[in-house]
Design an enzyme around this catalytic site. Structure first.
Site, PDB file in Angstrom:
ATOM      1  N   ASP A 168       3.087  12.950  15.495  1.00 12.47           N
ATOM      2  CA  ASP A 168       3.392  13.026  14.065  1.00 12.47           C
ATOM      3  C   ASP A 168       2.125  13.256  13.247  1.00 12.47           C
ATOM      4  OD1 ASP A 168       5.037  13.163  11.926  1.00 12.47           O
ATOM      5  OD2 ASP A 168       5.443  11.007  11.782  1.00 12.47           O
ATOM      6  N   LEU A 179       0.830  -1.209   0.000  1.00  8.64           N
ATOM      7  CA  LEU A 179       0.000   0.000   0.000  1.00  8.64           C
ATOM      8  C   LEU A 179       0.854   1.244   0.000  1.00  8.64           C
ATOM      9  CD1 LEU A 179      -2.692  -0.927   2.666  1.00  8.64           C
ATOM     10  CD2 LEU A 179      -3.075  -0.573   0.234  1.00  8.64           C
ATOM     11  N   GLY A 180       2.017   1.149   0.617  1.00  6.68           N
ATOM     12  CA  GLY A 180       2.874   2.320   0.674  1.00  6.68           C
ATOM     13  C   GLY A 180       4.074   2.073   1.550  1.00  6.68           C
ATOM     14  N   GLY A 226       7.387   6.233   6.990  1.00  3.43           N
ATOM     15  CA  GLY A 226       8.582   6.477   7.782  1.00  3.43           C
ATOM     16  C   GLY A 226       8.966   5.273   8.632  1.00  3.43           C
ATOM     17  N   PHE A 227       8.008   4.428   8.896  1.00  3.97           N
ATOM     18  CA  PHE A 227       8.286   3.327   9.809  1.00  3.97           C
ATOM     19  C   PHE A 227       8.441   1.986   9.113  1.00  3.97           C
ATOM     20  CE2 PHE A 227       5.940   6.527  12.196  1.00  3.97           C
ATOM     21  CZ  PHE A 227       6.841   6.759  13.219  1.00  3.97           C
ATOM     22  N   VAL A 258       3.858  -0.948   4.239  1.00  2.00           N
ATOM     23  CA  VAL A 258       2.509  -1.317   4.654  1.00  2.00           C
ATOM     24  C   VAL A 258       1.848  -2.127   3.548  1.00  2.00           C
ATOM     25  CG1 VAL A 258       0.312  -0.462   5.522  1.00  2.00           C
ATOM     26  CG2 VAL A 258       2.378   0.893   5.837  1.00  2.00           C
TER      27      VAL A 258
END
Ligand SMILES: *[C@@H]1O[C@H](CO)[C@@H](O)[C@H](O)[C@H]1NC(C)=O
Ligand SMILES: *[C@@H]1O[C@H](CO)[C@@H](O)[C@H](O)[C@H]1NC(C)=O
Ligand SMILES: *[C@@H]1O[C@H](CO)[C@@H](O)[C@H](O)[C@H]1NC(C)=O
Ligand SMILES: *[C@@H]1O[C@H](CO)[C@@H](O)[C@H](O)[C@H]1NC(C)=O
Ligand SMILES: *[C@@H]1O[C@H](CO)[C@@H](O)[C@H](O)[C@H]1NC(C)=O
Ligand SMILES: *[C@@H]1O[C@H](CO)[C@@H](O)[C@H](O)[C@H]1NC(C)=O
Ligand SMILES: *[C@@H]1O[C@H](CO)[C@@H](O)[C@H](O)[C@H]1NC(C)=O
Ligand SMILES: *[C@@H]1O[C@H](CO)[C@@H](O)[C@H](O)[C@H]1NC(C)=O
Length: 640
Positions: free
Chosen positions: A469, A350-351, A354-355, A358
């Site tokens: 964030d 999905l993308g 930053g972590f 997904v």
């Protein structure tokens, strides 16, 4: 004399005829009126719902009972006790809930699911002609229903909005302390509902199964039911599901038109439902059959099979530590997630945030759509605290937060499982160069939603949760285009030193409050600062910092601020909006954005003030504070 006693006994017996009271220790062969998802299982459990999105179920005692006996209008005393279990598909996620209900009709099929609880619908909610009295056991926080949290018991009259409610729990008879209960725990609990017709007092009490009825009721309300209860009423249960689901079961039920309902025989209640998913069943079948297969096919094949098993074991291996036992119920198996995402295939990506990456997935057993986030972490340090925090954050439930369903841990990575948001992230709409349009009413709805979600994080829980964030890319859109905050709490991972590849700064440039440059302590007002930048992003349709722009326009807050000073604030709005906007709302959001971005934390409004202003419940705070800003906000931080 003997005859007289006999007659008296006969009359007494007639007076408390069979339909005046009943006791069911299990429901095998019981004639109840059922509709929707309700049914009686082969074990004798009364099931109110099964796992069906937006489904509902009703179960009523098949004949009406007489609640008004004398000439006077007074409602007779009545009492009931029942044992229930709510068994959610995902341990952290409830559906809507169930109620015990008195209703003039047993046809409530025109009511709605979700927070309507199968009781009422949009048109008749709150109408005095409903004549509905219900006690709700609610496992979902719905601001529409003015719920206090996602785990409460309430008294409802003609409406899904409770007249009185309290967090689920009981006061211990031993030490007088209040003990919380989690309705969703899958553990059986007993409830007692008693109405004293003379003193007009309605008491509701709950306790874990096998705990004697606590002396102090959870809810105690003085209500004159004369106008609510009719001469004849049906008694029963309603239950409803939302976008996630639970089984709602009643194990035993007794009722009496008097103060003390017959006691249930707890040892003869039907056995508890098993909640194993088909995934677990597969594993059991494998372990049952494997020895047999091995002995029949002999050593050679056995060796082959073992190799397969070892390979399989390695492929799906997870990390477990002793401290994780307490979080076991929130864990997913890696194999489940692997299958859900077809082995983390690129088409399911999905993308990349930053972590970590997904993925979209469909859980094998329930077919529920989820988003799986793979967060890499090498260090063990702080992991326990982090997992504890993630699990407790998963208990936060609000319709403007993306729900965390659970986690899984492997070597070097943590997998977090979230509700799937079909419309992706807000920045995909805002910064799509006009490919996907967001009209003003959608933007305003998203803004209000995110504000309400953030206020819930700040104030709705025992401990203050700081998001850290907030920005358009962390706002996801559900199927109704409601804005939902995602990734809350994840910024903590940086604190715990687990993802060292980036800077020490937690958050995103352009959204970081200036005081963070001096003191590295995040507060609710640093969230408010970021929320201000987010408001401007949504109205202006551009990112908080765009280095390619002319110097004066690079920092969005500065640019809007300067325009505000020059009296040209509307020129900052997104050109894609065209003429489609409500000037008052646009004006309000821009100015609120500036106020939230005030360089002094103390001059920023709280999220409560922000939501009140957005909902029109209180006026925009005066902008006089802003006049004193000589230096504009963000420049302080980026040192221009
Ligand atoms: C169940 O009760 C209703 C209402 O009393 C009655 O009409 C119906 O016949 C009963 N059904 C059975 C199977 O006994
Ligand atoms: C739930 O119950 C309904 C109605 O009885 C049935 O159609 C549906 O298949 C059931 N779903 C599950 C998941 O058991
Ligand atoms: C709402 O419920 C009432 C009572 O059950 C019913 O008469 C009415 O038609 C329902 N309205 C809608 C819109 O379904
Ligand atoms: C309440 O329901 C009654 C009967 O359905 C209807 O006539 C009346 O207009 C309703 N009142 C309101 C305020 O909706
Ligand atoms: C409480 O119940 C009464 C009926 O007795 C109803 O008119 C009133 O609106 C209810 N109040 C709230 C806050 O729901
Ligand atoms: C309700 O609870 C109160 C104690 O809070 C008690 O005095 C009263 O008798 C109870 N009434 C009923 C009907 O159980
Ligand atoms: C309860 O309400 C009814 C109807 O409004 C009224 O006639 C009765 O007097 C009330 N009872 C008490 C004790 O106030
Ligand atoms: C309760 O149920 C158990 C098991 O069915 C039975 O042995 C016992 O006699 C029952 N107790 C009463 C008081 O009925």
């Amino acid at each position: 004399m003997a005859l007289k006693i006999f007659f008296c006994a006969l009359i007494l017996k007639l007076a408390s005829s069979a339909s005046d009271q009943f006791t069911y220790n299990g429901f095998k062969g019981v004639n109840l009126s059922l509709d929707g998802l309700a049914g009686i299982t082969s074990d004798g459990l009364l099931r109110l719902t099964n796992y069906t999105m937006h489904g509902m179920g009703h179960a009523f005692y098949s004949v009406p009972l007489r609640f008004k006996r004398s000439q006077v209008d007074n409602v007779a005393s009545f009492s009931t006790t029942f044992v229930f279990v709510i068994s959610p598909e995902h341990p952290m996620l409830g559906s809507a809930g169930f109620t015990f209900v008195l209703s003039p009709s047993k046809d409530l099929t025109h009511s709605l699911s979700n927070y309507f609880l199968g009781l009422v619908n949009m048109t008749n909610n709150g109408n005095a002609s409903n004549h509905i009295l219900a006690v709700e056991f609610d496992t979902w926080y719905s601001p529409e229903a003015k719920d206090i949290n996602s785990n409460h018991v309430g008294i409802d009259i003609n409406s899904y909005i409770s007249n009185q409610s309290a967090p689920a729990g009981f006061t211990s008879d031993d030490n007088g302390k209040f003990e919380s209960l989690i309705l969703l725990s899958g553990e059986p609990m007993q409830a007692w509902i008693e109405y004293d017709g003379i003193n007009m007092q309605l008491n509701v009490t709950i306790a874990p199964l096998w705990t004697p009825k606590p002396k102090v009721p959870l809810l105690s309300s003085t209500i004159n039911l004369s106008n609510i209860i009719l001469d004849h009423m049906y008694v029963g249960f309603t239950a409803a599901e939302g976008t996630s689901y639970s089984y709602h079961y009643i194990l035993g039920w007794s009722f009496k038109m008097d103060v003390r309902a017959p006691e249930l025989n707890l040892s003869s209640l039907p056995p508890l439902p098993k909640t194993s998913t088909s995934f677990e069943k597969n594993q059991k079948i494998l372990s049952l059959w494997l020895p047999l297969v091995l002995s029949v096919l002999g050593l050679i094949i056995a060796a082959g099979a073992t190799t397969v098993l070892v390979v399989r074991k390695k492929k799906f291996s997870e990390l477990h530590d002793d401290w994780e036992l307490e979080f076991e119920s929130n864990r997913f198996h890696y194999e489940q997630l692997y299958k859900a995402t077809r082995g983390f295939k690129d088409e399911y990506l999905l993308g990349v945030g930053g972590f970590g990456k997904v993925y979209r997935g469909v859980l094998p057993a329930s077919k529920m759509e989820v988003a799986v986030k793979r967060v890499s972490h090498e260090s063990k340090q702080g992991l326990r605290e982090f997992v504890a925090e993630i699990v407790s954050l998963g208990k936060l439930r609000h319709r403007n937060l993306v729900q965390l369903l659970g986690y899984c841990r492997r070597k070097g990575e943590l997998l977090l499982v979230y509700e799937y948001m079909p419309n992706g992230s807000l920045d995909g709409f805002l910064f799509s160069n006009g490919e996907k349009l967001l009209d003003w009413s959608m933007r305003y709805q998203i803004i209000k939603g995110v504000a309400s979600g953030l206020q819930y994080l700040h104030e709705g829980w025992d401990t203050v949760v700081i998001h850290r964030d907030i920005k358009a890319s962390n706002v996801l859109l559900d199927s109704d285009m409601n804005g939902r905050l995602g990734d809350f709490g994840l910024a903590r991972l940086y604190d715990h030193g687990a993802a060292p590849q980036t800077t020490n700064v937690i958050g995103t440039l352009g959204f970081l409050a200036p005081e963070l440059a001096r003191v590295c302590k995040v507060t609710t007002s640093s969230d408010v600062f970021a929320f201000g930048a987010f408001l401007l992003e949504v109205v202006c349709g551009r990112r908080a910092i765009e280095p390619n722009k002319q110097e004066m326009e690079q920092v969005l807050v500065d640019w809007v601020f300067v325009n505000w000073k020059m009296g040209t604030i509307y020129e900052t709005k997104d050109l894609l909006l065209g003429e489609d906007y409500v000037l008052e709302e646009l004006d309000l959001v821009l100015k609120l954005g500036l106020l939230c971005s005030h360089p002094l934390p103390s001059a920023r409004p709280s999220m409560r003030q922000v939501t009140q202003t957005l909902n029109g419940d209180s006026p925009l705070p005066p902008l006089t504070e802003l006049n004193s800003c000589i230096i504009s906000p963000v420049s302080v931080l980026i040192g221009k």
